[in-house]
Every structure is written in structure tokens, then in C-alpha cells.
Design a protein around this motif. Sequence first.
Motif, PDB file in Angstrom:
ATOM      1  N   ALA A 142       0.850  -1.158   0.023  1.00 41.95           N
ATOM      2  CA  ALA A 142      -0.085   0.123  -0.011  1.00 41.95           C
ATOM      3  C   ALA A 142       0.925   1.336   0.004  1.00 41.95           C
ATOM      4  CB  ALA A 142      -1.172  -0.043   1.219  1.00 41.95           C
ATOM      5  N   ASN A 143       0.320   2.420  -0.470  1.00 38.90           N
ATOM      6  CA  ASN A 143       0.739   3.902  -0.433  1.00 38.90           C
ATOM      7  C   ASN A 143       2.333   3.680  -0.777  1.00 38.90           C
ATOM      8  OD1 ASN A 143       0.945   6.449   0.165  1.00 38.90           O
ATOM      9  ND2 ASN A 143       1.946   6.277   2.185  1.00 38.90           N
ATOM     10  N   PRO A 144       2.444   3.317  -2.100  1.00 38.85           N
ATOM     11  CA  PRO A 144       3.688   3.312  -2.776  1.00 38.85           C
ATOM     12  C   PRO A 144       4.273   4.551  -3.178  1.00 38.85           C
ATOM     13  CG  PRO A 144       2.247   1.628  -3.895  1.00 38.85           C
ATOM     14  CD  PRO A 144       1.413   2.766  -3.059  1.00 38.85           C
ATOM     15  N   ASN A 145       5.504   5.012  -2.851  1.00 38.96           N
ATOM     16  CA  ASN A 145       6.033   6.183  -3.292  1.00 38.96           C
ATOM     17  C   ASN A 145       6.546   6.201  -4.745  1.00 38.96           C
ATOM     18  OD1 ASN A 145       7.505   8.579  -3.414  1.00 38.96           O
ATOM     19  ND2 ASN A 145       8.902   8.165  -1.880  1.00 38.96           N
ATOM     20  N   PHE A 146       5.476   6.846  -5.405  1.00 36.48           N
ATOM     21  CA  PHE A 146       5.867   6.865  -6.910  1.00 36.48           C
ATOM     22  C   PHE A 146       6.905   7.783  -7.206  1.00 36.48           C
ATOM     23  CE2 PHE A 146       1.021   6.630  -6.254  1.00 36.48           C
ATOM     24  CZ  PHE A 146       0.865   5.241  -6.280  1.00 36.48           C
ATOM     25  N   ASP A 147       7.327   8.535  -6.282  1.00 38.94           N
ATOM     26  CA  ASP A 147       8.505   9.376  -6.783  1.00 38.94           C
ATOM     27  C   ASP A 147       9.649   8.823  -5.808  1.00 38.94           C
ATOM     28  OD1 ASP A 147       7.674  11.441  -8.531  1.00 38.94           O
ATOM     29  OD2 ASP A 147       6.183  11.881  -6.932  1.00 38.94           O
ATOM     30  N   ASN A 148      10.640   9.665  -5.848  1.00 38.12           N
ATOM     31  CA  ASN A 148      11.805   9.385  -4.510  1.00 38.12           C
ATOM     32  C   ASN A 148      11.254   9.924  -3.154  1.00 38.12           C
ATOM     33  OD1 ASN A 148      12.804  11.836  -4.681  1.00 38.12           O
ATOM     34  ND2 ASN A 148      14.055  11.305  -6.598  1.00 38.12           N
ATOM     35  N   ALA A 149      12.144   9.506  -2.193  1.00 36.97           N
ATOM     36  CA  ALA A 149      11.683  10.050  -1.008  1.00 36.97           C
ATOM     37  C   ALA A 149      11.671  11.625  -0.754  1.00 36.97           C
ATOM     38  CB  ALA A 149      12.443   9.387   0.215  1.00 36.97           C
ATOM     39  N   GLU A 169       7.912  -2.865  -7.406  1.00 34.67           N
ATOM     40  CA  GLU A 169       7.474  -4.033  -8.317  1.00 34.67           C
ATOM     41  C   GLU A 169       8.259  -5.329  -7.929  1.00 34.67           C
ATOM     42  OE1 GLU A 169       7.296  -4.871 -13.231  1.00 34.67           O
ATOM     43  OE2 GLU A 169       7.981  -3.007 -12.646  1.00 34.67           O
ATOM     44  N   ASN A 170       9.510  -4.899  -7.855  1.00 37.14           N
ATOM     45  CA  ASN A 170      10.376  -6.378  -7.807  1.00 37.14           C
ATOM     46  C   ASN A 170      10.039  -7.041  -6.535  1.00 37.14           C
ATOM     47  OD1 ASN A 170      13.296  -7.182  -6.575  1.00 37.14           O
ATOM     48  ND2 ASN A 170      13.453  -7.392  -8.931  1.00 37.14           N
ATOM     49  N   ALA A 171       9.677  -6.360  -5.434  1.00 34.55           N
ATOM     50  CA  ALA A 171       9.390  -6.960  -4.318  1.00 34.55           C
ATOM     51  C   ALA A 171       8.106  -7.760  -4.439  1.00 34.55           C
ATOM     52  CB  ALA A 171       9.194  -5.757  -3.306  1.00 34.55           C
ATOM     53  N   LEU A 172       7.223  -7.460  -5.247  1.00 34.16           N
ATOM     54  CA  LEU A 172       6.076  -7.961  -5.522  1.00 34.16           C
ATOM     55  C   LEU A 172       6.198  -9.218  -6.371  1.00 34.16           C
ATOM     56  CD1 LEU A 172       3.027  -8.083  -4.751  1.00 34.16           C
ATOM     57  CD2 LEU A 172       2.352  -6.399  -6.558  1.00 34.16           C
ATOM     58  N   LYS A 173       7.072  -9.108  -7.265  1.00 35.65           N
ATOM     59  CA  LYS A 173       7.240 -10.313  -8.182  1.00 35.65           C
ATOM     60  C   LYS A 173       8.002 -11.593  -7.314  1.00 35.65           C
ATOM     61  CE  LYS A 173       7.834  -7.914 -12.739  1.00 35.65           C
ATOM     62  NZ  LYS A 173       8.979  -7.335 -13.698  1.00 35.65           N
ATOM     63  N   GLN A 174       8.546 -11.202  -6.129  1.00 34.15           N
ATOM     64  CA  GLN A 174       9.107 -12.418  -5.487  1.00 34.15           C
ATOM     65  C   GLN A 174       8.162 -13.335  -4.585  1.00 34.15           C
ATOM     66  OE1 GLN A 174      12.344 -12.592  -6.188  1.00 34.15           O
ATOM     67  NE2 GLN A 174      11.879 -11.014  -7.494  1.00 34.15           N
ATOM     68  N   VAL A 175       6.951 -12.876  -4.376  1.00 31.36           N
ATOM     69  CA  VAL A 175       6.105 -13.371  -3.699  1.00 31.36           C
ATOM     70  C   VAL A 175       5.547 -14.954  -4.036  1.00 31.36           C
ATOM     71  CG1 VAL A 175       4.947 -11.261  -3.037  1.00 31.36           C
ATOM     72  CG2 VAL A 175       3.976 -12.550  -4.884  1.00 31.36           C
ATOM     73  N   ARG A 176       5.565 -15.785  -3.052  1.00 34.46           N
ATOM     74  CA  ARG A 176       5.383 -17.329  -3.243  1.00 34.46           C
ATOM     75  C   ARG A 176       3.821 -17.461  -2.568  1.00 34.46           C
ATOM     76  NH1 ARG A 176       7.998 -16.091  -6.746  1.00 34.46           N
ATOM     77  NH2 ARG A 176       9.773 -17.034  -7.630  1.00 34.46           N
ATOM     78  N   GLN A 203       9.633   7.653 -11.827  1.00 36.18           N
ATOM     79  CA  GLN A 203      11.208   7.659 -12.177  1.00 36.18           C
ATOM     80  C   GLN A 203      11.470   6.507 -12.766  1.00 36.18           C
ATOM     81  OE1 GLN A 203      12.462  10.449 -11.073  1.00 36.18           O
ATOM     82  NE2 GLN A 203      10.744  10.983 -10.051  1.00 36.18           N
ATOM     83  N   ARG A 204      10.601   5.575 -13.046  1.00 38.34           N
ATOM     84  CA  ARG A 204      10.850   4.244 -13.588  1.00 38.34           C
ATOM     85  C   ARG A 204      11.818   3.517 -13.098  1.00 38.34           C
ATOM     86  NH1 ARG A 204       6.776   6.464 -15.414  1.00 38.34           N
ATOM     87  NH2 ARG A 204       5.832   6.273 -17.608  1.00 38.34           N
ATOM     88  N   ASP A 205      11.834   3.486 -11.911  1.00 42.66           N
ATOM     89  CA  ASP A 205      13.003   2.687 -11.170  1.00 42.66           C
ATOM     90  C   ASP A 205      12.105   2.037  -9.805  1.00 42.66           C
ATOM     91  OD1 ASP A 205      14.995   1.423 -10.014  1.00 42.66           O
ATOM     92  OD2 ASP A 205      16.287   3.365  -9.391  1.00 42.66           O
ATOM     93  N   SER A 206      11.959   0.814  -9.836  1.00 50.81           N
ATOM     94  CA  SER A 206      11.264   0.097  -8.671  1.00 50.81           C
ATOM     95  C   SER A 206      11.690  -0.954  -8.437  1.00 50.81           C
ATOM     96  CB  SER A 206       9.838  -0.067  -9.294  1.00 50.81           C
ATOM     97  OG  SER A 206       8.751  -0.714  -8.169  1.00 50.81           O
ATOM     98  N   GLY A 207      12.875  -0.985  -7.775  1.00 47.23           N
ATOM     99  CA  GLY A 207      13.693  -1.932  -7.564  1.00 47.23           C
ATOM    100  C   GLY A 207      14.200  -2.987  -8.723  1.00 47.23           C
ATOM    101  N   GLY A 208      14.592  -2.157  -9.409  1.00 44.46           N
ATOM    102  CA  GLY A 208      15.161  -2.891 -10.657  1.00 44.46           C
ATOM    103  C   GLY A 208      14.169  -2.999 -11.878  1.00 44.46           C
ATOM    104  N   ASP A 209      12.831  -2.681 -11.474  1.00 47.10           N
ATOM    105  CA  ASP A 209      11.852  -2.596 -12.604  1.00 47.10           C
ATOM    106  C   ASP A 209      11.315  -1.098 -12.682  1.00 47.10           C
ATOM    107  OD1 ASP A 209      11.559  -5.489 -13.352  1.00 47.10           O
ATOM    108  OD2 ASP A 209      11.066  -5.671 -11.264  1.00 47.10           O
ATOM    109  N   ASP A 210      10.506  -1.127 -13.787  1.00 41.64           N
ATOM    110  CA  ASP A 210       9.866   0.350 -14.083  1.00 41.64           C
ATOM    111  C   ASP A 210       8.768   0.724 -13.078  1.00 41.64           C
ATOM    112  OD1 ASP A 210       7.725  -1.076 -14.727  1.00 41.64           O
ATOM    113  OD2 ASP A 210       8.455  -0.785 -16.930  1.00 41.64           O
TER     114      ASP A 210
END
Length: 975
Positions: A733-740, A798-805, A842-849
Motif C-alpha cells: 500500500a501507499n507506494p512512493n511513486f517518486d523518490n523520498a 514491483e520487484n518485491a511483489l514479483k518475489q512473492v510465493r 522515475q521508472r525505477d522500482s527495485g530494478g523494474d519500471d
Amino acid sequence: MKPQERGLEVKAKTYTYDTKAMHGYWAGLCLSVWLLLTYSQPAISQDQPGVGSSPAAQLQKAHGLSSQVEKLRESGKYAEAVPLAQQVIIIRESVLGLEHPEVATSLNALAVLYIRQGRYEQAEPLLRRALATREKALGAEHSDVARSLNNLAALHINQGKYTEGEPLLLRALAIREKGLGLEHPEVAKNLSNLATLYSYQGKYIEAEPLLSRALTILEKTLGSTHPSVATATNNLAEVYRNQGAQYAKAENLYLQALKITEGALGPDHPNLAFSLNGLADVYRDWGKYSQAEPLYRRALAIAEKTLGPENPNTARSLNNLATLYLYAGKYSQVESLLQQSLTIRQKSLGNEHPDVARTLFSLAELYNYQGKFDESDSIHLRALSIRKKALPPDHPFISESLETLAVLRTRQKKLQSAVQLLESSLGIQERNLTLALSTGSEKRKRDYLATLAKTTDTALWLHQQVASQDTEAARLAMTTVLRRKGRLLDALSDTNSALRQRLEPDEQKLLDELTATRSNLAALVFRGLEDDTPEQYRAKVAALETQAEQLETSLSRRSAEFVRQSTAVTLDSVRQQLPADTALVEIVQYRPLNLQAVERDKQFGAARYAAYLLDSQGKLQWLDLGEATSLNAAATALRQQLQNSERSAAKLKPLARRLEQKLMAPIRRKLGNPRRILISPDGMLNLLPFATLIDERNRYLVENYTISYLSSGRDLLRLGRSQPAVQSALIVANPNFDNAETARTRSAGEGRRRSTEPVAADLGKLRYDPLPATAEEAEAIAELLPEARVLTGKNATENALKQVRGPGILHIATHGFFLEEVEEQAKNPLLRSGLVLAGFNQRDSGGDDGALTALELSGLNLQGTRLVVLSACETGLGEIASGEGVYGLKRALTLAGAESQLVSLWQVEDEGTRDLMVQYYRQLQQGAGRGEGLRKAQLNLLKSKQYSHPYYWSSFILSGDWRPVQGLFQSAAGR
């Protein structure tokens, strides 16, 4: 279809048979005498070797004649070559004896000419004798023996003796692979012939990989412009045409084959007629009649000129031209063409050949359209009888005959017979469909399903419009709907599930490659053109899409056995999964058959909706809901008004009431009063919140029913299977769409929507604002799920979400998007829908866009996930596909393995969504089912002052499993 027509590789130095079928030495001797008596005069008319000619001189002359025969054969001048080939046999027998290998070569050469001329009875004894000679003189493993086997098999294919041809080709292939290696052109030609045999048996899945392999070998060893490459290309195009609505791909291959053949052999070669006929077939099936006709006429002219008026290939061109006119409704020219074709085929092929059945079928259809029902019936039965004898029991042509007879019997008022025939036809199609869905990419499977749409429509038309009181017709219609509606989604889900359950290292590697390819494709889409030209951009997208399709195909093959063993879908098996007080409402869109239509592409009328109702006691009911256009318009109008919170609910209710009267009131009258309704919508009704419809007491349906959604009633079978143990929940929730440093906030009460509205139309320039209420939502839900993991701010990547199992519950509160198709951008709807995560701007989300598209989401491992909640805008939207639901996030989650999905139908407001979600989870905590929990949460908002407008409480729908989530709320239950 004959050698050049069927694309069989028949060469002068090939073709033979098995010694068990040999007539023996005396048969060969009698044959040579027969040849001498029959052909000695024309063959020896001048310069004949006679007394005084030395054996060497005679053999030299035979060699020269053989070269002439080869040149004439390659030029398609078969009639000129025959007497020369006969003379070669006479010379070599007289000098070398009856059992010399060169005599066998000469016999083979003459047999090939006979095959090309359609003189099969004369070719067969020559091929058998040549085989026996070669086996005796050269041994059973010699390459010349393989040539003889291959040619005799080709003869049998032309004769329609498919079961006799297969063992010969398999034996020849084994000899060639052992003696010549796996990449020899002779091996490729053998593969092509074997694939052709499978194709004519309707075994397209087996044929395609053989042809692809053959084509690769031939292009590598002979070059891309060799005639053999054209033959294999033709055969592959034929498989694509027959296997599904892949007309563009088949067209491209036929055009390639035409160019090669015409360039290598000239504009009048018989082989060219094969490509012309095939390309015309594509245009005919595509409905492009004006493009097909000149091709058929040119093919006919070539066949008549080079092969003669009584050749089977000429008959094929006549039949095809007649069929085109039949499709176009030009009946006056059809009968004479078909009668000519039938006469030629019966004379050259015999009365029991499948090609004879093809002509009979077209003739019967002509009489059907002309109202000569008895004549049509008799001829159809004869064609069916031939097909049953000559073809495998599940061949598509047998299904075609059964279905056509069923429609004919309907016109004859023989409804019981019509239902039985159609049931048999649909049974064959179901078995073939199961095989077709076991391998190949999603696109290939979707194309194959599209070819069956007409038979689905026919089954529904027969029941709804003709035999509406017939129970057996109703059961057949409902069974067909359960088998086909949502079938692709079900098959893909099974494939993914099978892979996840038993991933081997090489399969994991393929899956990783597919995931990476999809991510690269999504990144390319959201990057936009940048410095690329539109052409360069399209080429890059196409290359990635092709790569993904190839990887899908490879993975699909590995899970094929699992899919083939999947449980058959029946009314009873679905009924057993229905709890008490629950009814299944299967809504389906279909096109009624128009028996008065003249042109084939107008044989189905305007789409209608029908509903089939099934309860836990097995009672099946049905009704026609009317034209789809009217219901779609009313549903769309209501949904548009529901999205406007400024429009008073009182003004919405008349619109909701009128739609309810058309759609749900007739259904409710038949159902009685079940507590729960499981609705499987179709078409535009997938986007309708049924809970907002108003009944005769001016109450929303949500006030009386728990309504949940299914893609199809067949979902109940998948949901009934055991699942892995539930793991803890994950909240994003509440992703930071920009940088901090640049993250923005907003003032209280701003009422921000979890909107899809971009700042710019270019996908590469999309930007999104923060959603602070989602942080409050996550905090409140986490209190009810104390073991849940929470990702917010810069960690919600995005990268963190892709790791879920397989989390037990996955809750994602952010922006969602579904973008309409725009030129030069993504065509795939799964690339145009998705979720926005940290770093997107910024098109940077843990290595993804930062844009998790539905295509990428479908690759997540959510096996065992009980519930996914997409607390965002328009997460239930996508591209509508009749019979397959909505191509968007909901579909992606099902493919990923999630049991149920809570998604939205429009842009939702931040605070109202937060309150709905918190109440929903409280209901789940107290033991309510996933469907009942939503209903109670919606009722609470409906009763409130702030959120009573349906805009706030009805935007979310539950799809999939409606039952309670067990285990995850135990630690919070005592609070």
C-alpha cells in the motif's frame, strides 16, 4: 489431394514398400512382360537398341533417357516422360536382369510419373517390385530402400490409405536418420511426408513440429529458394489454416511458397497449382471471395494444361472452385463443377476415397441450400460413411458431416435425430479440443477455439430457437457452454499449475526466460518510442512477442500430459460443487443460425443472450434474454451513471429497474429464492455490477442476495480441488511513486481517486499522485491480520511483489490502470492494464519500471493464495472477449493461481474505498465468506450517510471462490 497438391515429396529415385506385401518373383516377371507388350512399340520406334548393340551402349542410352525423364518430370511434363521411362526399364531389364538395383530405380521412376498423373493402380505394383528388389540386393537398411518406402507411403496417402502409409514412413525415417544423420535433406523430406499424413488424419499437433523441423533442415542444406523448401512451406501453411483462424500466418507462408515455386519451376508447373489452391483456400475461409476466385481459376488452368482433364488434381481445383461459389451463394455454377469433380475422383481414386467424400459433402450442401432435403440427406450419409471408413474416428471431417447432418435434420423437423447427431459431433470436437489445448502458446489455443465458435452457436440455436422444450437439447447446450466458455483460461491455469507443482531445473530456466521476456516487453511498452522510429519500435515489440510465444509453447508441451488427463466437464460434476441454497446462473452470448442465408458468412444472425440455471439438486432451467445489443446498451448506460457520484441515487434507480426487468427478473422468477447466486456473465455484462439492479420492491439486489462472479460454471471444478496450505498475508500500500525527497502529499478532504487518468497520453510519460488513505487502509487491515507482512512507501516495489510465493491473502492498494488501445503502442490488453508501484514516476522500482502489467502479474506464483484484493481503480476492466471474459488483471490473477479476486469496475474514491476494505476484512475476520463478507460491507456503506450512493459501495465485485478464508484470522479472532 495428390503429390504436388498434398505437398508430398515424390522423387524419381525414391518410393517402395514392405516385402510382406510383395507378389513375389513371378509377379515381377509378369509385370516386366506386361510392360514389354504394352509399351514396346512407342518406346522402340526409333534408335531402339537391338541385335548388335553392345550392353554398354544400351546402358549408356538408358542413362541418357533417364536424364531426359528426370528433366521432364521436374518440368511437370509427365506425359512426355512416361514412354521414355518405359523404354529405360526395357533396356535395363534386358541387359542387367530383372532383379538389378538399377532396374528398381527405373521402376521407381515410372511409378513416380504415374503417381503424378493420378494413375495409382499402375504405380503400386511397380513400387512394390522396386522395394523387394532393393531389399534383396541392397539390404533392409539401405537408403534406396528408405526411398522406396517413402514413395509407397506417398502413394498410400494419395489413395487415402493413411494407416498403411504411416508404418512405411516411420521405417523410412529411422533408416535415413541412422544412415544419413538427423539434418540430411532426405530426412527432412521424410519428415514432411509424415507430417502431411498426420495432417490429413487431423493430427495437426503432431504434424506441426515435424514440418518446422523439416523446413529448418531444408533451408539450411538446400537454400531458401529450393522447390523442396516450397513444398514444406506449403504443408506448414496448410496445417496453420486447418488448425485455427491463423489466416494471416498461412497466407504469408503460401505467398512465400508461390514465390519460390514460380521462381524455380516456372509459371505453369503443376506444383504451383498446390500453392495457388492453398492460398485460395485461406481467402475463401477468410471470407475474401474475390481474392480466392482468380487463384482457383489459375490453379485449374495449370492442372488441365499440364496434367489433363481427368487428373485428381484437376478434380480438386474443380471442387474448390465449386465450394467457393457455394460459400458465396452462386448456386447456378456449383452443380456442374461438382459433378465433373466427382466423376474424375470416382474414376481415378475409387468410390471410397476421402476426396470423393469431400465432393459428395459439397454436393449435399448445395441440395440442402436448394431445399432438396431428401437428396441432401442421402448424399450426406454416403459421405459420412466413406469418412468413417477412411479416416480416424475423431477426424474433424467426421465431426463436420455429423454437424451438417444435424442442421439438415432440424430443417426436416427430425429434432431427436438432430440432437443425437450434434451431440456426436460435439463429442469429437471436445476430444480434439482437449488435445489442441494441451500444447502451444495462448494465441495458438485461442485461434483454435475460435474455429469452434460456430458449433457452439449451433448448439445454442438448436435448443433456444428450435427445440426450447427439449430437455436433451437443453442439456447438450448447457454442457457445451460449460465445456467451452472460459475454456482457454481454464486450460492455461491448469498448465501453470502443473508447471508450478513439478518444476524441473530446465523448466525453471524456461519459466525464468519467459518472465524476463514479458518484463522486457512491458518495459518497452512503458518506455515509449524514445529515439526509435515507429517501425523500429514495432519490430522490437514483435521480436519480444515472438520470443514469448515460443517459450510459452515449450513450457506448454511439458505440461501437456497433465492437461490431457484433466477431468471431463459434465452437468453432474458441476452440480456436485454447488452448495445448498446456491444457484449457478450461466449467461452466454450466441448467434442464432439463419437457415435462409445465402452467403456462408451471413449464416448467423445478430447476437442474443441466453441463461442456463442450475441448482444443487441438479434442476436445469433456461430462458432467452433477448438481443445482446439492447442489453449491452442498457448495462453500459447504467455503469456510466453509477460512476457519477453527483447524480442522485434516486435518479439512477429507474435505469437500474428497467435493466433488472429485462435481465434478472426472468431469472429470479425461475430460481425462486436462493440465498446465493453465482453468476457467470458474458460479453459486456462482465462489467455490470448486478448488485445495483433494482427489484419490484425498489430494493437493490444486494439487499436480498449474495452475488459472486465466475468466469464459467466450470470454475467450480477447479475451485473444488485441494490447495496447498495457506501462508501469511502480504499487504502492499501507499507506494512512493517518486523518490523520498520529492514525494508529494495532499491536504485532507481532497477526495482523490485511485485514478487511471494520466498526465500525458504517451505511455512513456505517465505520472501518478500519492494515495495517503491507502496507508491508513493497510494499517487497519494489518491489525486484523497480525502476521501479515506490510510493504509501503519506497519498499512497495514491483520487484518485491514479483518475489512473492503464494501468500494466503494478497492486498494491493495503489493506482490501477487500463489504457485503451492506441496506435504504435501495446496491442495486448494484458500490457495495457496493471498496477502502479513505488518509483513509477522515475521508472525505477527495485530494478523494474514500477508498472506491474497484467501480463507480468500472470507469471507470479500465487498457487494457494485464497484471495487477492486490488484496492485500486478499474482493476476489473480490460478487453472483452465473448466466451472468455475480460482480458485484464482479474484474468492475470487467475492464471497466477489465485482462488478469488476482488476488483473494481470504475475509478474509486480514496477514503470510501479505504472504509469499504476495512469493513470487508472485519467481516472475513468474523467468519463470513468472501462473497457474503463483501455483501455485508456493501450493506453497511449503503446504510451510511456518507457512502450510500452506489458509486461508493458497488464498484467492487468478487470473482472466484466465495467461501470463507480459513486460518489467517485465527490470532485476531479473540480481540
